[in-house]
Design an enzyme around this catalytic site. Structure first.
Site, PDB file in Angstrom:
ATOM      1  CG  HIS A   1       2.292   6.762  -6.829  1.00 37.60           C
ATOM      2  ND1 HIS A   1       2.876   5.982  -7.444  1.00 37.60           N
ATOM      3  CD2 HIS A   1       1.339   7.900  -7.555  1.00 37.60           C
ATOM      4  CE1 HIS A   1       2.595   6.255  -9.066  1.00 37.60           C
ATOM      5  NE2 HIS A   1       2.203   7.620  -9.415  1.00 37.60           N
TER       6      HIS A   1
ATOM      7  CD  GLU B   1       5.153   4.704  -4.682  1.00 37.19           C
ATOM      8  OE1 GLU B   1       3.559   4.328  -4.463  1.00 37.19           O
ATOM      9  OE2 GLU B   1       5.127   5.036  -6.026  1.00 37.19           O
TER      10      GLU B   1
ATOM     11  CB  CYS C   1      -0.073   4.390 -10.169  1.00 34.52           C
ATOM     12  SG  CYS C   1       0.493   5.680 -11.643  1.00 34.52           S
TER      13      CYS C   1
END
Lengths: 231, 746
Positions: free
Chosen positions: A204, A206, A87
């Site tokens: 994302h 994560e 990002c």
């Protein structure tokens, strides 16, 4: 396996990257402060996390690029070290010249936070070996400037050399205009550099590493890195 | 006339007129003269003006607020004592939460107004030593038709996103209503929730004479002067637009730095006390912090970092520049404090010292501009406490007399259903919530249910549930019942996701308190809220009162917004609202009184908000919640969702949405009426479950004396109410999803 997560003052996905790599991917993870002038010993992969590095009032990543640590990150990458920009991290990597192109404002103008589907285009990179080509994973996006743009020559170079790693698609894997959340050229969601050791992606991974949050598809990225980079 | 003390300096001579200009009444000015025993300086007058404003002093509401249950249970601090409420969640941790309004600034400048609303409430949380983990907001606008309303909504939503997304707090829930009563005066209520170690919280009570006073964070400018006293404490009129300069400008990046520095300062044990500077800036933080423990403060305003030249003492004291905190640091630990702030590039400046005489002593350019006791300035000290007149509003005679039993319409039940599903108040809010980062911090387990479910990484396996609620049509028709229903619905919503309701925060949005009819609705709402909170065991931890929400001589509906906190012991036993499995049976728990009063149906189909608000029997509500929570925790049901706007029909439609395209086949007993389909009787929850579990559910309901009635069966992709209409889930979902985006594109 040891990760280093760079923390800019306005990073806000730093804790999430640390949790994903250390708790869910079972690696060792250390923070690297943006004012630091060296990379700690033994780091296998540096993560530039999401957030608003310096508020991003100017241009996303434009100020982060000149933080002391970025010189070292560039050196690390040039020496073959692996770097993952997520990002805002992707935006910073393009500003720092480690990746080509730029991330423009979303076509809709708005900030968009939602689940998107990604098709793995190249699973030979160190970041994606745990994924099968053409399979679909679900990963969230959360950005206002994620519309990937580059000159036609750059796009051809990326496409011809298998450097597009992920494309936005629908849940059945169709890469369509409807499945493109931000207007990125060729539905590009993530690219690697020429040497294949620097990946930038807007979604994302994560955020989706724990099934309690509804999906753990993102874990494959960190598991790929663990497998390929562990000494 | 009593003269100024010779040693004091006043930039202009104070008269009764100047007192009026800062918002003081004749009576209040006389009281100031009496307290001081002399004429105040201009700066002192400004301090009194702002500290005794409605916004800071709660002068017209405090007597009522004191009747609410404001302590006990899991509460670690009593309501109003600190910057925000604090709830013990066990294992050494506490949840800190609060809701606040930013209505008036948002009406003038929606983007910055809403953004700084979020910024202000986040500061309240982290100034307690808690890291913000979730934000919610309750928004109310006029009907989503005119360009101005779209401008207000677009701006407010962008402003909330701008601030929360950058700061890094997930926006996980809230509510949005559209009603003409909010046309000129939208309501922007922002709620924030944080987590901290119970023994590592920070206090806002200054202490220890000799301790240094620091200002930490952004520099001080002329923005926001009189935001609290003049903008927030009066109605809108022709001059309101001119007050745009009183709206503050937010900088979420500066706030993110302030957050990290503040938490690190508190963790490092260098902080004696800290208070954020929101409304009334330095003036409010210095006087409130001093008055809490009867110490005084010596402050040199020349030291305050300023972003403009030539600011007067008055302007510095009243500035509402954002992203600032006042810190009392333990003497001897200044260097450590400075080191931490330097790490985060957060300015920290020594501006004064704690004294032992209870007096605020403030200097500017070598001259003393304020020298007075802090105590008379503050709520709980000498600030006025009024008892405004209350008279039952005349309109209630008319609304109560409205007969809802004999209404005629040519609109079929099917058409009415589609109209309701596509009315902005009911329709999908995707256009709004997708502009908010709802997942940062990776704790959002489910944000699409009746309440948001947030896991707590600090306490593995545990979580919290959060929601905001208030149906102001009910409070308009019956403020007592309506406020009770708001608390009950908020509790019901956290129960529907499998959480136990534990405490509330409230944001009380009303018109002008000097209007006896408005004040009557306020008193009634407080009574209802208090009764509901006592019955449900959910004390009030704090919140905010916003009066003067009116324009063109029209007050907004009484809107006591409730922010509810629920606790989840086992995250594996939470519940979501949508149908899970074809063939599951659908039941409704609770009584159907087929009430029509105040329903969305009446508003949309008959164009009126009339009748009596739905009955709320709080004991019945308790039994329903207990039965539902038992059913969820023992894995008897596969989905749970309460009925609200649009009644059973809309509830069933909402349960049909989602990825799996499961709809329902429903057969209601008796005659099919609009009241049966769309009536908004309270205390009802629709569940779906495997046929094999029905007997178990029956036992749970019988044990709790809760009626249960079969509605139908879960089927694939069909939405059918027998004897009424049949359609596909895709068709109703399209209407539901398109309603707001299509209006915003016009």
């Amino acid at each position: 396996m040891k990760y280093g997560v760079v923390v800019f003052p306005g990073s806000n996905c730093d804790h999430d990257a640390i949790t994903a790599t250390s708790v869910y991917a079972g690696a060792e993870t250390v923070e690297i402060w943006h004012k630091d002038t060296s990379i700690p010993e033994g780091i296998d992969c540096i993560i530039i996390p999401g957030g608003f590095s310096f508020g991003d009032y100017l241009r996303s990543g434009a100020i982060a690029r000149v933080s002391p640590i970025m010189k070292e990150v560039i050196k690390f990458a040039n020496n073959g070290g692996h770097v993952l920009g997520i990002c805002n991290g992707f935006q910073i990597l393009t500003e720092a010249g480690l990746l080509p192109g730029t991330l423009q404002r979303n076509e809709s103008i708005h900030f968009i936070c939602k689940d998107v589907h990604l098709k793995t285009i190249n699973n030979s990179s160190a970041f994606t070996t745990k994924l099968k080509n053409d399979t679909v994973i679900k990963i969230p996006i959360a950005h206002q400037e994620g519309n990937f743009f580059a000159e036609p020559e750059t796009i051809s170079e990326l496409e011809d050399n298998n450097r597009v790693i992920f494309r936005y698609c629908d849940e059945n894997g169709n890469v369509s205009k409807e499945a493109n959340p931000n207007g990125s050229i060729n539905n590009i969601a993530g690219i690697i550099n020429e040497k294949g050791n620097v990946l930038g992606m807007m979604p994302h991974p994560e955020r989706y590493c724990d099934p309690i949050l509804g999906c753990a598809d993102g874990l494959a990225v960190f598991e790929s890195l663990n497998t390929n980079l562990s000494k | 006339m009593i003269e100024n003390n010779d040693k004091l300096w006043s930039e202009i001579d104070v008269t009764l007129e100047t007192a009026h200009e800062v918002g003081l009444t004749d009576d209040e000015y006389s009281q100031v003269l009496e307290i001081l025993g002399r004429k105040p300086t201009y700066t002192e007058l400004g301090v009194y003006g702002v500290m005794w404003s409605e916004h800071c002093s709660y002068k017209n509401s405090i007597k009522q607020l004191k009747t609410l249950p404001r302590s006990g249970g899991r509460m670690l601090v009593d309501a109003g004592e600190e910057n925000a409420g604090l709830i013990d969640i066990g294992d050494g941790y506490a949840i800190c939460f609060k809701i606040e309004s930013h209505n008036h600034p948002s009406a003038i400048e929606p983007f910055q107004g809403a953004a700084t609303g979020v910024g202000g409430i986040l500061r309240d949380i982290f100034s307690m030593g808690a890291r913000p983990i979730a934000a919610l907001n309750s928004l109310r606008f006029g009907e989503l038709e005119s360009g101005r309303i779209k401008y207000l909504m677009r701006g407010a939503v962008e402003g909330i996103g701008h601030y929360g997304n950058s700061f890094g707090v997930p926006t996980v829930g809230g509510e949005i209503y559209f009603d003409d009563c909010y046309h000129d005066n939208p309501l922007i209520n922002a709620m924030a929730v944080g987590i901290c170690k119970a023994d590592k919280t920070a206090s806002a009570a200054a202490a220890g004479p000799g301790n240094p006073v620091f200002i930490v964070g952004s520099s001080t400018g002329r923005d926001g002067i009189h935001g609290a006293s003049l903008l927030a404490s009066r109605e809108f009129d022709e001059q309101t637009e001119d007050m745009r300069p009183t709206v503050q400008v937010g900088d979420p990046f500066a706030e993110k730095l302030l957050l990290e520095a503040t938490l690190e300062l508190i963790e490092a044990d260098v902080v004696v006390a800290v208070q954020d500077m929101g409304a009334a800036g330095i003036c409010c933080s210095t006087s409130e912090m001093s008055a809490r423990t009867d110490v005084g403060m010596d402050v040199d305003l020349d030291k305050v970092p300023m972003r403009e030249e030539g600011m007067s003492a008055y302007e510095i004291m009243l500035s509402e520049s954002q992203e600032r905190m006042l810190f009392i640091i333990e003497k001897g630990k200044e260097e450590k404090a400075i080191e931490i702030c330097d790490k985060w590039d957060v300015p920290i400046t020594l501006i004064g010292i704690i004294t032992n005489d209870g007096i605020l002593n403030i200097r500017r350019e070598g001259k003393t501009v304020v020298q007075m006791d802090a105590e008379p300035l503050v709520l709980g000290g000498g600030a006025p406490q009024n008892d405004p007149k209350a008279i039952e509003p005349k309109y209630l005679k008319e609304t109560r007399a409205f007969d809802t039993t004999n209404l005629k319409t040519d609109i079929s039940l099917k058409d009415a259903f589609f109209k309701l599903i596509s009315t902005p108040t009911i329709a999908s809010k995707r256009w709004i919530f997708e502009q908010y980062d709802s997942q940062v911090r990776t704790n959002s387990v489910n944000i699409k249910g009746d309440a948001a479910v947030i896991r707590l990484k600090e306490l593995p396996g545990k979580g919290i549930a959060l929601c905001t609620d208030c149906n102001s049509r009910y409070t308009y028709l019956n403020p007592y019942n309506g406020a009770m229903s708001a608390v009950a619905e908020a509790a019901r919503n956290v129960v529907c996701v499998g959480a136990e309701p534990v405490a509330i925060t409230n944001c009380l949005n009303f018109g002008n308190p000097d209007d006896p009819e408005v004040f009557w609705t306020f008193k009634e709402a407080i009574k209802g809220m208090g009764d509901a909170c006592r019955a449900l065991g959910t004390p009030v931890t704090g919140g905010n009162v916003s009066f003067h929400n009116e324009s063109r001589n029209r007050a907004v509906n009484p809107t006591p917004t409730i922010g509810m906190l629920g606790l989840i012991d086992d995250l594996n036993k939470t519940m979501s609202l949508n149908f899970k499995k074809e063939g599951d049976e659908i039941y409704i728990l609770g009584n159907d009184r087929q009430e029509f009063g105040g329903s969305e149906y009446l508003k949309q189909i008959h164009g009126t908000i009339s009748g009596e608000a739905p009955i709320i029997d709080i004991e019945e509500e308790k039994r329903l919640q207990k039965a539902t929570l038992t059913a969820i925790r023992s894995s008897v049901v596969n989905s749970a969702h309460d009925t609200a706007e649009g009644g059973i029909a809309v509830c069933l439609a909402e349960k049909s949405f989602g990825k799996n395209k499961l709809g329902c086949e429903v057969e209601l007993s008796g005659e099919l009426t609009a009241a049966k389909l769309f009536g908004e009787s309270q205390s009802r929850i629709v569940v779906s479950l495997d046929s094999a579990k029905v007997a178990e559910l029956k036992t749970i309901c019988d044990n709790n004396n809760v009626p249960m009635t079969k509605l139908g069966t879960v089927v694939n992709d069909k939405f059918e109410i027998k004897g009424c209409f049949e359609t596909t889930v895709a068709e109703i979902e399209k209407e539901y999803e398109d309603a707001i985006p299509s209006r915003m594109q016009q």
